[in-house]
Design a protein around this motif. Structure first.
Motif, mmCIF file in Angstrom:
data_model
loop_
_atom_site.group_PDB
_atom_site.id
_atom_site.type_symbol
_atom_site.label_atom_id
_atom_site.label_comp_id
_atom_site.label_asym_id
_atom_site.label_seq_id
_atom_site.Cartn_x
_atom_site.Cartn_y
_atom_site.Cartn_z
ATOM 1 N N SER A 248 -6.907 -4.853 -4.621
ATOM 2 C CA SER A 248 -5.799 -5.763 -4.428
ATOM 3 C C SER A 248 -4.931 -5.270 -3.732
ATOM 4 N N LYS A 249 -5.033 -4.461 -2.474
ATOM 5 C CA LYS A 249 -4.169 -3.891 -1.493
ATOM 6 C C LYS A 249 -3.221 -5.163 -0.799
ATOM 7 N N LYS A 250 -3.813 -6.290 -0.801
ATOM 8 C CA LYS A 250 -2.822 -7.056 -0.133
ATOM 9 C C LYS A 250 -2.160 -8.211 -1.219
ATOM 10 N N SER A 251 -1.734 -7.714 -2.030
ATOM 11 C CA SER A 251 -1.135 -8.478 -3.168
ATOM 12 C C SER A 251 0.210 -7.728 -3.686
ATOM 13 N N LYS A 252 1.009 -8.491 -4.554
ATOM 14 C CA LYS A 252 2.257 -8.312 -5.132
ATOM 15 C C LYS A 252 2.186 -7.904 -6.416
ATOM 16 N N ILE A 253 2.221 -6.489 -6.978
ATOM 17 C CA ILE A 253 1.626 -6.254 -8.072
ATOM 18 C C ILE A 253 2.524 -5.820 -9.010
ATOM 19 N N ALA B 74 11.775 -7.928 -1.374
ATOM 20 C CA ALA B 74 11.607 -8.091 0.127
ATOM 21 C C ALA B 74 10.434 -7.888 0.507
ATOM 22 N N ALA B 75 9.404 -7.105 -0.336
ATOM 23 C CA ALA B 75 8.213 -6.700 -0.099
ATOM 24 C C ALA B 75 7.236 -7.565 0.099
ATOM 25 N N LYS B 76 6.264 -7.729 0.872
ATOM 26 C CA LYS B 76 5.300 -8.727 0.842
ATOM 27 C C LYS B 76 4.072 -8.311 0.179
ATOM 28 N N TYR B 77 3.811 -6.905 0.269
ATOM 29 C CA TYR B 77 2.669 -6.083 -0.260
ATOM 30 C C TYR B 77 3.266 -5.166 -1.224
ATOM 31 N N SER B 78 3.188 -4.750 -2.484
ATOM 32 C CA SER B 78 3.749 -3.736 -3.040
ATOM 33 C C SER B 78 3.260 -3.592 -4.649
ATOM 34 N N CYS B 79 3.641 -2.486 -5.189
ATOM 35 C CA CYS B 79 2.981 -2.259 -6.414
ATOM 36 C C CYS B 79 4.208 -1.639 -7.189
#
Length: 819
Positions: A293-298, A345-350
């Motif tokens: 799930s690299k293109k997700s906000k986790i 502010a991040a689009k994709y992050s964990c």
């Protein structure tokens, strides 16, 4: 006097300043119309949908319009009208339903109608939140909503900022947002902080503020506040305990629960699942999920800050391909604010976080909420999973449960009306990272320390849980869990050892005897085995086996190594408590069970090959310059390898060599071969022969020394006779002429010639001796001349006379002397 309308200023006053001064006076506010409109509200019978339906002031309307708020949510439609009329409220609504505006709008409007503005008015509203991040978020909403015309002075007081700066500005505040600890600190320490005229008290996330964690601080704050005030309580999971309501002095509170009739306690757009994951497989599963799930906000939740730090540092080194962040209470305030801003502010992050981020924080567009560690109760689960699916957006929550946690946690969630479904993990896509973590912990000592602290704090969090039906510490495989963190073994946990000691102390003697007769082990957790007791045990056996567990137990285990029934030592079981003599075997009398070598005798201990002295795995180290290798079998030996000074004692000493004519090296004192020695004869004969040779050598040297001494004496005697002969010749020579100074020139010439000859024969080694007085000189005259030379007043010129070679030269010299 100065004429009216004329000031002492040299420059004209700016128009903006004049307008601001007039605006601060609030003369244009029509309070009566607002009061009349609020009095006409009927919140119990009428329904309100839009903010325009409510009697709000113009600055508030401008703030709502600029923030694009038009339609009210369910909790806002019911809570705001009641709060405007001055009721005490207990509000409960799902996460993400807009509870913040439900109390900010009443705070601004009620103070606006009361004209509670300025320094003299004092503090009018106090808003308390459990975490710093939530307090900052509330203050931001208050600022955005009130900056369009409201003249209130609002402040934020949280830990981690300058206390002195807050003290200076606190006396001018009309609205205050803060955390319980810092608010209590200002109430007890800040001079001039007046709360006697407080109108409103707001508790956000009230269930968390009223629990045991903040109970003492909140009770102390309530003592400072006046009882005649309006109190608003909001949370996703509200409490109706009479004790809490009595502590807050609520007066006929209105309970608002807009989602009480709903079938679920969580938003409908939230998809909730759980997986059965043993404790040792959680990091593998989490890593595999992040990779998929690299293109997700986790957002991932852990129970302790040390776990967050370890997972963040280890995953960051492994480079998962997605930006990683971490948030916990041990961080400084600046880094916490930076982390929340970056994740928002991040689009994709964990983001790896503790329960600091579980309540109230509004992170936009969170796709997944992963609860790696099981929450302590169902309320904590609801708050955690509420960080996603906010404002009717879609979201998904995944809960990791160990097999022993499944039954108890599902009961708690079912009681709170939380729907959750079981899903399975595809084993083909699960990537084990145990070997990577082990390798990183082996290379990086700091990461290994973090892993140890993460293990200890996680076990302690399980140990301190109140719900013992869900969290059963004995059913967790702690050894496998420590190995999954990359550790070679489970670290020592002191509080568990203390509990075991307490259990042994509190156990009855009959229970101890029953365990001993059944052959059970005293140390089941270490996997040790103990020799079974005798079939027939008398009271004397029990008397001699009894010991003081507080004083002798640990010492006794360290001194005696455990043995099996066949008499062989158990490797690694040194701490086992057994009898010193088994079955009366005489071989065990004075047997060495444990040997501690002295530090000074390292070289002897290294050469000792006795098996009884080895208490751990041996390691042979070959030192350069040492004849024998060093055996490392203890921590003391390992430290010895780091000391150059101590290693020199184990190395061979240097030897001095001499070389013969053929270039072969030999020691200075080289021992002769035994066969060669015997070939020369008996020792007495060799000794006598050595004496004879040495005697002849000494006699020859003695003869040479005597001849040299005799020649030296003869030379000395000849020189003495020469001097005497010359003195006699000078005394017998008549008709000697004197020069101008009254001295004999010929005598002086001969004396100088003799002196030069003697100095040449001696090679300049003998010093010039004092000249004897001539026959024509008196002692007084010679003394007088010597004094003049010492004073340096007069220098007597020495006459240089050439040696006469012929009779004519001698006559010429005499004529010159006579003048």
């Amino acid at each position: 006097m100065v004429a009216p309308g004329i000031t002492g200023r040299t420059r004209p006053t700016k128009v903006k300043k004049q307008a601001a001064a007039q605006k601060r006076k609030r003369n244009d506010v029509d309070v009566e119309k607002l009061e009349q409109a609020v009095a006409e509200l009927d919140p119990k019978n009428a329904s309100y949908k839009d903010f325009t339906d409510l009697p709000l002031s113009e600055p508030t309307k401008q703030g709502l319009k600029s923030s694009h708020f038009a339609v009210m949510t369910d909790i806002q439609a019911k809570a705001i009208p009641l709060a405007l009329k001055g009721y005490d409220i207990l509000g409960a609504a799902k996460t993400g339903s807009g509870k913040t505006l439900s109390f900010i709008i009443p705070v601004l409007e009620n103070l606006y109608r009361l004209q509670h503005v300025g320094v003299d008015a004092g503090l009018g509203a106090l808003i308390i939140s459990p975490t710093r991040e939530l307090a900052i978020q509330i203050f931001d909403v208050l600022y955005k909503l009130g900056k369009h015309g409201h003249m209130f002075a609002a402040g934020l007081v949280i830990g981690g900022k300058s206390l002195e700066a807050e003290k200076q500005a606190l006396t001018r505040m009309n609205i205050l947002v803060g955390t319980p600890g810092r608010v209590l600190q200002h109430l007890s320490q800040t001079v001039g902080f007046n709360v006697d005229d407080l109108k409103m008290l707001v508790l956000d996330e009230a269930d968390r503020i009223l629990d045991m964690g903040f109970q003492r601080d909140v009770d102390a704050i309530i003592e400072y506040l006046p009882k005649e005030r309006q109190t608003l309580l909001f949370s996703a999971t509200q409490s109706r305990k009479l004790s809490d309501l009595a502590r807050l002095s609520l007066q006929d509170p209105e309970y608002i629960s807009v989602h009480a009739e709903d079938k679920t306690a969580t938003p409908k757009s939230l998809q909730q699942n759980y997986i059965i994951c043993p404790l040792q497989e959680k990091l593998d599963t989490l890593w595999s999920f992040i990779q998929a799930s690299k293109k997700s906000k986790i957002l991932c939740f852990f129970s302790t800050a040390k776990e967050v730090r370890f997972v963040y540092e280890s995953f960051r080194h492994m480079q998962p391909g997605i930006p990683l962040l971490h948030l916990h209470g041990r961080q400084k305030q600046g880094s916490r604010l930076d982390t929340t801003a970056k994740f928002s502010a991040a689009k994709y992050s964990c983001l790896f976080a503790t329960d600091v981020a579980a309540r109230g924080l509004d992170f936009p567009a969170v796709d997944f909420v992963i609860q790696v560690d099981c929450p302590e109760d169902a309320d904590t689960y609801i708050h955690r999973v509420g960080r996603t699916a906010r404002y009717n957006r879609d979201g998904r929550g995944v809960l990791f449960l160990a097999p022993s946690e499944e039954e108890g946690m599902l009961k708690r969630l079912e009681a709170k009306n939380v729907p959750i479904e079981l899903i399975n993990v595809r084993q083909k896509k699960r990537q084990p990272i145990k070997d990577h973590l082990t390798h990183m912990c082996f290379k990086d000592r700091a990461l290994k320390y973090l892993a140890q602290k993460a293990f200890i704090t996680h076990v302690k969090s399980i140990y301190l849980q109140k719900d013992k039906e869900t969290f059963k510490l004995k059913e967790y495989d702690l050894e496998e869990y420590s190995a999954s963190l990359g550790l070679p073994g489970a670290p020592r946990i002191k509080f568990l050892e203390k509990d075991k000691v307490k259990e042994k102390k509190q156990a009855s003697r009959a229970t101890i005897e029953l365990l001993g007769s059944s052959g059970e082990s005293e140390d089941e957790e270490n996997g040790l085995t103990e020799k079974k007791a005798k079939a027939v045990r008398t009271k004397y056996d029990r008397m001699f086996e009894r010991q003081n567990r507080d004083i002798l137990a640990d010492h006794y285990k360290k001194l005696i190594r455990g043995r099996d029934t066949d008499g062989e030592p158990n490797s690694g079981n040194e701490g086992k408590n057994t009898k010193a003599v088994a079955d009366g075997n005489e071989d065990d009398f004075l047997a060495v069970r444990r040997r501690i070598p002295a530090e000074a005798d390292l070289s002897d201990a290294a050469s000792d090959n006795d098996d009884t002295s080895i208490t751990r795995a041996q390691k042979v180290v070959h030192l350069q310059g040492a004849a024998q290798p060093l055996i490392v079998d203890s921590n003391r030996r390992e430290k010895l390898l780091k000391s150059k000074k101590k290693l020199l004692k184990l190395k061979d000493k240097g030897r001095k060599l001499v070389y013969d004519d053929e270039g072969n090296p030999h020691e200075v004192y080289e021992l002769e071969d035994e066969n060669d020695f015997k070939a020369k004869g008996l020792p007495e004969e060799q000794r006598q022969k050595y004496f004879d040779v040495e005697r002849e050598r000494v006699q020859e040297a003695d003869v040479e020394d005597k001849a040299a001494a005799k020649a030296k004496r003869k030379e000395k005697m000849w020189k003495r006779k020469q001097r005497e002969r010359m003195e006699i010749e000078e005394a017998e020579d008549p008709g000697v002429e004197l020069d101008d100074n009254g001295e004999d020139a010929l005598a002086n010439f001969r004396a100088d010639a003799e002196f030069s000859d003697e100095s040449k024969s001696d090679g300049g080694k003998e010093a010039q001796k004092k000249k004897p007085n001539k026959w024509s000189q008196s002692d007084s005259e010679n003394d007088h001349k010597s004094k003049k030379r010492k004073k340096g007043k007069r220098n007597v010129a020495q006459h240089t006379v050439e040696e006469p070679r012929t009779l004519e030269d001698l006559e010429e010299l005499a004529a010159g002397l006579l003048g």
